[in-house]
Design a protein around this motif. Structure first.
Motif, PDB file in Angstrom:
ATOM      1  N   PHE A 536      47.364  48.172  -4.690  1.00  0.00           N
ATOM      2  CA  PHE A 536      47.170  47.611  -3.365  1.00  0.00           C
ATOM      3  C   PHE A 536      45.687  47.475  -3.029  1.00  0.00           C
ATOM      4  N   PRO A 537      45.359  46.502  -2.159  1.00  0.00           N
ATOM      5  CA  PRO A 537      43.986  46.423  -1.669  1.00  0.00           C
ATOM      6  C   PRO A 537      43.641  47.688  -0.878  1.00  0.00           C
ATOM      7  N   THR A 538      42.390  47.940  -0.753  1.00  0.00           N
ATOM      8  CA  THR A 538      41.952  49.155  -0.052  1.00  0.00           C
ATOM      9  C   THR A 538      41.411  48.866   1.339  1.00  0.00           C
ATOM     10  N   ASP A 539      41.305  47.582   1.706  1.00  0.00           N
ATOM     11  CA  ASP A 539      40.767  47.219   3.007  1.00  0.00           C
ATOM     12  C   ASP A 539      41.720  47.667   4.116  1.00  0.00           C
ATOM     13  N   LYS A 540      41.173  48.269   5.168  1.00  0.00           N
ATOM     14  CA  LYS A 540      41.995  48.728   6.293  1.00  0.00           C
ATOM     15  C   LYS A 540      42.744  47.562   6.934  1.00  0.00           C
ATOM     16  N   ALA A 541      42.131  46.390   6.971  1.00  0.00           N
ATOM     17  CA  ALA A 541      42.775  45.222   7.578  1.00  0.00           C
ATOM     18  C   ALA A 541      44.077  44.885   6.868  1.00  0.00           C
ATOM     19  N   TYR A 542      44.113  45.122   5.542  1.00  0.00           N
ATOM     20  CA  TYR A 542      45.348  44.855   4.798  1.00  0.00           C
ATOM     21  C   TYR A 542      46.479  45.750   5.305  1.00  0.00           C
ATOM     22  N   PHE A 543      46.194  47.025   5.530  1.00  0.00           N
ATOM     23  CA  PHE A 543      47.239  47.949   5.967  1.00  0.00           C
ATOM     24  C   PHE A 543      47.647  47.694   7.412  1.00  0.00           C
ATOM     25  N   ILE A 544      46.708  47.196   8.223  1.00  0.00           N
ATOM     26  CA  ILE A 544      47.087  46.788   9.580  1.00  0.00           C
ATOM     27  C   ILE A 544      48.041  45.603   9.501  1.00  0.00           C
ATOM     28  N   ALA A 545      47.724  44.647   8.627  1.00  0.00           N
ATOM     29  CA  ALA A 545      48.608  43.491   8.442  1.00  0.00           C
ATOM     30  C   ALA A 545      49.961  43.922   7.891  1.00  0.00           C
ATOM     31  N   LYS A 546      49.934  44.906   7.016  1.00  0.00           N
ATOM     32  CA  LYS A 546      51.192  45.392   6.443  1.00  0.00           C
ATOM     33  C   LYS A 546      52.053  46.065   7.511  1.00  0.00           C
ATOM     34  N   GLU A 547      51.402  46.711   8.487  1.00  0.00           N
ATOM     35  CA  GLU A 547      52.168  47.311   9.590  1.00  0.00           C
ATOM     36  C   GLU A 547      52.884  46.220  10.384  1.00  0.00           C
ATOM     37  N   VAL A 548      52.245  45.072  10.563  1.00  0.00           N
ATOM     38  CA  VAL A 548      52.920  43.961  11.235  1.00  0.00           C
ATOM     39  C   VAL A 548      54.180  43.585  10.470  1.00  0.00           C
ATOM     40  N   SER A 549      54.077  43.545   9.146  1.00  0.00           N
ATOM     41  CA  SER A 549      55.213  43.159   8.312  1.00  0.00           C
ATOM     42  C   SER A 549      56.344  44.177   8.399  1.00  0.00           C
ATOM     43  N   THR A 550      56.021  45.482   8.256  1.00  0.00           N
ATOM     44  CA  THR A 550      57.080  46.498   8.235  1.00  0.00           C
ATOM     45  C   THR A 550      57.777  46.607   9.598  1.00  0.00           C
ATOM     46  N   THR A 551      56.999  46.548  10.668  1.00  0.00           N
ATOM     47  CA  THR A 551      57.621  46.648  11.992  1.00  0.00           C
ATOM     48  C   THR A 551      58.378  45.370  12.347  1.00  0.00           C
ATOM     49  N   GLU A 552      57.935  44.229  11.801  1.00  0.00           N
ATOM     50  CA  GLU A 552      58.658  42.976  12.047  1.00  0.00           C
ATOM     51  C   GLU A 552      60.037  43.021  11.387  1.00  0.00           C
ATOM     52  N   SER A 923      59.620  63.089  30.324  1.00  0.00           N
ATOM     53  CA  SER A 923      59.444  62.319  31.557  1.00  0.00           C
ATOM     54  C   SER A 923      59.561  60.829  31.283  1.00  0.00           C
ATOM     55  N   MET A 924      59.657  60.055  32.352  1.00  0.00           N
ATOM     56  CA  MET A 924      59.694  58.602  32.219  1.00  0.00           C
ATOM     57  C   MET A 924      58.384  58.087  31.647  1.00  0.00           C
ATOM     58  N   VAL A 925      57.297  58.770  31.969  1.00  0.00           N
ATOM     59  CA  VAL A 925      56.014  58.385  31.390  1.00  0.00           C
ATOM     60  C   VAL A 925      56.057  58.554  29.872  1.00  0.00           C
ATOM     61  N   ASP A 926      56.667  59.655  29.423  1.00  0.00           N
ATOM     62  CA  ASP A 926      56.805  59.858  27.979  1.00  0.00           C
ATOM     63  C   ASP A 926      57.615  58.738  27.343  1.00  0.00           C
ATOM     64  N   PHE A 927      58.709  58.329  28.011  1.00  0.00           N
ATOM     65  CA  PHE A 927      59.529  57.239  27.478  1.00  0.00           C
ATOM     66  C   PHE A 927      58.717  55.942  27.388  1.00  0.00           C
ATOM     67  N   SER A 928      57.902  55.677  28.402  1.00  0.00           N
ATOM     68  CA  SER A 928      57.093  54.455  28.402  1.00  0.00           C
ATOM     69  C   SER A 928      56.068  54.474  27.275  1.00  0.00           C
ATOM     70  N   VAL A 929      55.446  55.628  27.047  1.00  0.00           N
ATOM     71  CA  VAL A 929      54.493  55.743  25.951  1.00  0.00           C
ATOM     72  C   VAL A 929      55.210  55.587  24.612  1.00  0.00           C
ATOM     73  N   ALA A 930      56.435  56.149  24.529  1.00  0.00           N
ATOM     74  CA  ALA A 930      57.194  56.056  23.275  1.00  0.00           C
ATOM     75  C   ALA A 930      57.507  54.614  22.921  1.00  0.00           C
ATOM     76  N   VAL A 931      57.695  53.778  23.939  1.00  0.00           N
ATOM     77  CA  VAL A 931      57.958  52.358  23.682  1.00  0.00           C
ATOM     78  C   VAL A 931      56.793  51.722  22.936  1.00  0.00           C
ATOM     79  N   GLU A 932      55.565  52.120  23.294  1.00  0.00           N
ATOM     80  CA  GLU A 932      54.390  51.573  22.615  1.00  0.00           C
ATOM     81  C   GLU A 932      54.268  52.117  21.192  1.00  0.00           C
ATOM     82  N   ASN A 933      54.676  53.357  20.992  1.00  0.00           N
ATOM     83  CA  ASN A 933      54.471  54.018  19.696  1.00  0.00           C
ATOM     84  C   ASN A 933      55.695  53.889  18.811  1.00  0.00           C
ATOM     85  N   GLN A 934      55.896  52.705  18.288  1.00  0.00           N
ATOM     86  CA  GLN A 934      56.983  52.483  17.333  1.00  0.00           C
ATOM     87  C   GLN A 934      56.364  52.091  16.002  1.00  0.00           C
ATOM     88  N   LEU A 935      57.005  52.562  14.934  1.00  0.00           N
ATOM     89  CA  LEU A 935      56.429  52.346  13.607  1.00  0.00           C
ATOM     90  C   LEU A 935      57.540  52.382  12.584  1.00  0.00           C
TER      91      LEU A 935
END
Length: 1045
Positions: A536-552, A923-935
């Protein structure tokens, strides 16, 4: 006078010497040899009414005879059982395990000794062997027939229906009535026959082991479960009955419990002639005298009951067998009797450590062939408790043979496990027992110790089905064991479902050691893995792009839940109005089509980036901003569909309220495996996905310097997505609260109008409520106008029954540790009622204080007191559980709208159940933060004592890790709730010597996960940390304000 004096240590109560917790045998000491000499024959009557003769030496202690019986039965958890017999005065007594048998049974030829259950644990899920549960079920059957287990007609009919299911199998009315005519399970059975047959019809497909499990789940809630009454009189001469249980000493008048003395309140037990004495600890709030006295029929009756109390206290309260008292030099005072044998904790630890070999056993009364074979199931290591068809604490996933599109919903026949994971291979039995399999070798047993709790499988309704494997269970003990596993390989019919009556309240063993979670080729070697990673490439941008793919990929699967699975279910039944169909599906299908093409573009770009073509030499494809910009601009054309999703959610909930058929359809769909979260959560997924794109683009812009070729496109794409998110921000906040209120509504019983305009959810969690009986666990729900407290009721789904409400208008909160002497204690003073609660820790208490105070301030600013909230409000003077003695009524089984007929099988992995088991809050705040943190993505997993790493596809969402064999699977095999877990980096002493490894542990459960790069390692650490430790409200709110949705 026999007595036991309580020492100052907690372990030395009631029958334990001061230095309890030390083994009976000192270091280097061996147990006494079995005496040789003349043998005597003793007849033992088993729980299945058969009799066996055992030859034992006359001078052998009673333990030799009990061990012989357990060995004959191949019973590992024999410590729950005992031998009882009538002594020479015709008093039924327990065989003393330390005294010679001949001194206790004077005329063995004329005595039949009964092998029966002696210690009834508070939770049947603590019984980890199928054979043990079978014997307990036989004891319940015996107690019913003898009239000792008294209960309502509904409970009796339900119990008998499970017994019938285990004995003759699936429902057939003619067979049922014939079988009931030949077998009398209860004295007045004829009047209940129709009810029994009706209930039996609901158990189709339930195996004998599952029937045992359900029988015990219902029986353990009954007031007379495991109770043996001992006649006595109080000081006024009133006739009463005394009994002892795992919790303490109980007082009955007839068959009604009128008082209870918990072990924690009792300082000393003793007897003097016919008088039985209970000395209580001082309590300024109690009206009882310091010493209570009861008169029994004779000294022998009194001593016999005292001994039983000593044994129950030691078995359930001590960590180890108490040490024997030293022999007196001159003369003795009091009884030398003590408990002998393993304590419950020692039994649980022994079975958990796998220090035994499981064997087959035969069900004497069963006419069906699912004989429990605990050693012949090679596919499910350490699986013991029947699969939790939960309605309650679990995520039982529904089965489907093929997806609506015609593709198989299951990944096909599962590959065999490696020898390391499974031990020697055995031939499976034709029909699997729900008990699962065991590991045969030492390495496997070591792995079993590390098995994790599972977010239990969601249950499914009763219909005909093929044999189901079980999930393992280790709970009822301090851990939450709720991991749900579906390990049925191959395709299954769409009608495959689990019984609706299984309890979710269990600990299940981790699926992570199951062969189902292995790679096709088994565990990957470290060298092989390292070799693959280097490509695999070692550039951080590649792994950010790969996160788009896996979460998609995960996002597309979530869209398919609506566009394919739910639409297919709706099309088969005419229960959804056309207007509702036209509001939901036409607004999701264009999104699915668009994102399918989007994923293809991303994956093509990643393939070029990885160097699978020569194009990467020119460097034209080592970027992702252009693809993101193009597709986000395309998404703006779909904005009209996104705006409709909130309307669709509201319309669906309105439709469910107005139509029983639609409610039933949606409820059944939620029990399918593909619907691994609540249905309304999937309707909000497109809105949540926009925030994920925004986060990814922010990371790319931060990573690239302005001169980078990809920076301009990334910045333009970020501007576009930020605009879309800002437009939908208000709608998203409103819909998340709306969705959460409806999800909570499914977990609660006794709420008329939970979802009303203006009501906002703030926090839910477990607190201990102080009552006359001490601290009792309750589930609290905080809204902006009212605070509810509940307990888990006796229903088919273990939903939470509302006990009371505290309107926030006019409420005050004050810390009261000093006043009550309870750590982390709060007093909540309302206008009508005050309650005292205690949190599990200081930080938990501070979170509750902060949120309750904020909610009070909101209520004060509102127009006035909240509307009445419950179906029936509790009295003002005291809480309902104080009024009713905190006894969960068995009549709940037939309550309107919450009866077995109406009670829906219910998901048990909801946050409510996780917080209950882990004794925490969210809390509801925790639930809202959890929505952002999906992987999502691939991780390598390793147990503490295992050798190889296994590759898993892992999805993190909703405070939970969901495990798949691969990203192509339609549904997860298991899930792991993370609340309460600790997230750390392994130390040098753990000897892993690998990069990018993080460690998850909760009590004795330890997991290691390994990421492929520094970036993915940091991302997994970031999102998991958000679930394992919720931030303070102030911190999170400031975070949310700086990140507009």
């Amino acid at each position: 006078m026999g007595e036991i004096e309580q020492g100052p240590t907690p372990g030395s109560r009631l029958g334990a010497p001061e230095n309890s917790g030390i083994s009976t045998l000192e270091h280097g000491q061996k147990p006494p040899p079995t005496p040789s000499g003349k043998l005597m024959s003793v007849r033992i009557q088993m729980l299945d009414d058969t009799q066996e003769a055992f030859e034992v030496p006359q001078r052998a202690p009673g333990k030799v005879l009990l061990d012989a019986v357990c060995s004959h039965l191949n019973l590992v958890e024999g410590d729950y059982f005992g031998l009882e017999f009538p002594d020479h005065k015709k008093i039924t007594v327990w065989l003393d395990l330390l005294k010679p048998i001949i001194k206790q049974i004077r005329r063995p030829k004329h005595v039949v000794v009964k092998f029966v259950v002696k210690f009834f644990p508070p939770d049947h899920t603590q019984l980890q062997e199928e054979l043990t549960r079978y014997l307990f079920a036989l004891q319940v059957k015996q107690d019913l027939a003898q009239g000792r287990l008294t209960c309502s007609d509904t409970s009796a009919a339900l119990l008998i229906s499970h017994i019938v299911q285990s004995e003759i199998g699936d429902f057939d009315e003619a067979s049922d009535r014939e079988h009931l005519a030949k077998n009398k399970y209860i004295p007045q059975q004829d009047a209940l026959e129709d009810k029994i047959v009706e209930f039996h019809h609901n158990h189709i497909g339930q195996t004998p082991a599952e029937s045992d499990f359900q029988l015990l789940e219902i029986a353990r809630r009954l007031e007379m479960y495991g109770i043996r009454l001992h006649p006595a009189k109080d000081r006024e001469g009133t006739k009463i009955n005394l009994a002892v249980a795992n919790t303490g000493i109980l007082v009955f008048q007839g068959f009604t419990k009128i008082n209870a003395f918990n072990w924690a309140k009792v300082r000393k037990l003793s007897f003097k002639r016919k008088r039985f004495l209970i000395k209580l600890r001082p309590d300024v709030n109690s009206s009882y005298q310091d010493t209570l006295e009861f008169l029994m029929a004779s000294r022998d009756f009194c001593k016999s009951f005292w001994k039983i109390c000593v044994e129950h206290h030691a078995f359930f309260r001590l960590f180890e067998e108490p040490k024997p008292k030293p022999k007196p030099v001159l003369f003795s005072r009091g009884s030398s009797f003590r408990f002998s044998g393993r304590t419950q904790k020692q039994v649980l630890d022994y079975v958990k450590e796998g220090g035994h070999k499981k064997v087959q056993f035969e069900r004497k009364h069963s006419k069906i062939h699912s004989i429990g074979s605990l050693a012949t199931q090679p596919t499910e290591p350490n699986s013991e408790v029947p699969k939790q068809a939960q309605q309650s604490a679990s995520l039982a996933f529904g089965e489907g043979a093929a997806s609506p599109g015609g593709q198989s919903c299951q990944p096909g026949r599962d590959p065999p496990a490696s020898a390391e994971e499974r031990g020697p291979q055995r031939t499976p039995t034709p029909q699997r027992s729900p008990a699962g399999s065991t590991k045969a070798d030492g390495a496997s047993r070591a792995e079993t110790e590390e098995e994790e709790e599972v977010a239990k499988d969601r249950t499914q309704q009763s219909r005909p089905r093929p044999p189901q494997p079980s999930t393992g269970s280790l709970t009822g003990s301090p851990h939450l064991s709720e991991l749900s596993i579906n390990s049925q390989g191959g395709a299954a019919p769409t009608s495959t479902v689990l019984s609706p009556n299984l309890s979710p309240d269990t600990k299940q063993a981790s699926p992570l050691v199951s062969p189902l979670l292995n790679d096709q080729a088994g565990p990957r070697t470290d060298d092989e893995d390292d070799g693959r990673r280097k490509r695999f490439p070692t550039d951080k941008a590649y792994f950010i792009a790969k996160e788009v793919s896996t979460t998609e990929r995960t996002y597309l699967k979530d869209l398919e839940v609506i566009t394919s699975w739910f639409q297919s279910t709706v099309s088969k039944e005419d229960s959804m109005p056309e207007t509702l169909k036209s509001l939901i599906f036409p607004n999701f299908e264009p999104l699915h089509k668009f994102h399918t093409n989007f994923l293809k573009e991303i994956e093509q770009r990643l393939a070029l980036w990885e160097g699978r073509s020569n194009a990467h030499i020119r460097g034209d494809y080592q970027r992702i901003g252009d693809v993101m910009l193009k597709n986000i601009q395309g998404m703006k054309q779909l904005a009209a569909h996104l705006w409709k999703h909130s309307e669709a959610l509201e319309a669906l909930e309105t439709g469910i309220r107005g139509s029983r058929r639609l409610e039933s359809l949606c409820r059944d769909f939620e029990l399918q495996k593909v619907c691994y979260l609540s249905l309304n959560t999937f309707l909000l997924r497109p809105l949540h996905r926009l925030m994920h794109y925004k986060q990814v683009l922010e990371r790319l812009c931060k990573h690239h310097p302005p001169s980078h070729a990809d920076f301009r496109d990334c910045r333009a794409a970020l501007a576009e997505i930020t605009e879309m998110v800002a437009q939908l921000h208000g709608t998203m906040i409103k819909m998340e609260n709306f969705q959460k209120l409806h999800e909570l509504k499914k977990d609660l019983i006794g709420v008329d109008n939970l979802v009303i305009p203006g009501r906002e959810f703030i926090r839910l969690g477990s607190l201990s409520k102080l009552s006359g009986k001490g601290l009792q666990q309750r589930m609290f729900f905080l809204f902006n106008d009212v605070l509810l407290y509940t307990s888990r009721g006796l229903t088919a789904s273990n939903q939470f029954k509302v006990h009371g409400q505290l309107p926030l208008y006019g409420m005050t909160v004050e810390e009261s540790e000093d006043e009550w002497g309870v750590p982390h204690c709060l007093t909540l003073r309302g206008q009508r009622q005050s309650i005292v609660v205690a949190a599990s820790s200081r930080s938990e208490m501070e979170k509750w204080v902060e949120d309750i105070q904020m909610a009070i301030d909101l209520a004060e600013k509102s127009s006035g007191p909240a509307p009445e909230f419950l179906a029936s409000s509790p009295p003002d003077s005291k809480s309902p559980e104080e009024a009713a003695g905190d006894q969960e009524s068995e009549d709940d089984l037939s309550a309107s709208r919450t009866s077995l007929e109406r009670q829906a099988p219910h998901r048990g992995n909801t946050m409510v159940h996780v917080c209950w088991h882990r004794n925490t809050s969210v809390s509801m705040v925790d639930f809202s933060v959890a929505v952002e943190n999906q992987l999502s993505g691939n991780l390598l997993r390793k147990f503490k004592n295992s050798n190889g790493w296994q590759k898993l596809w892992v999805v993190f969402t909703n405070f939970c890790l969901f495990f798949y064999k691969s990203h192509q699977d339609s549904h997860p095999l298991a899930s792991l709730p993370l609340l309460g877990y600790s997230l750390t980096i392994p130390s040098e002493s753990e000897d892993l010597h690998k990069d990018y490894v993080f460690k998850l542990h909760f009590k004795s459960h330890v997991y290691y996960f390994r990421a492929e790069s520094e970036y993915t390692f940091e991302r997994w650490m970031e999102v998991i940390r958000s679930a394992t430790s919720s931030a303070s409200r102030a911190h999170v709110l400031s975070h949310k304000e700086s990140h507009v949705y």
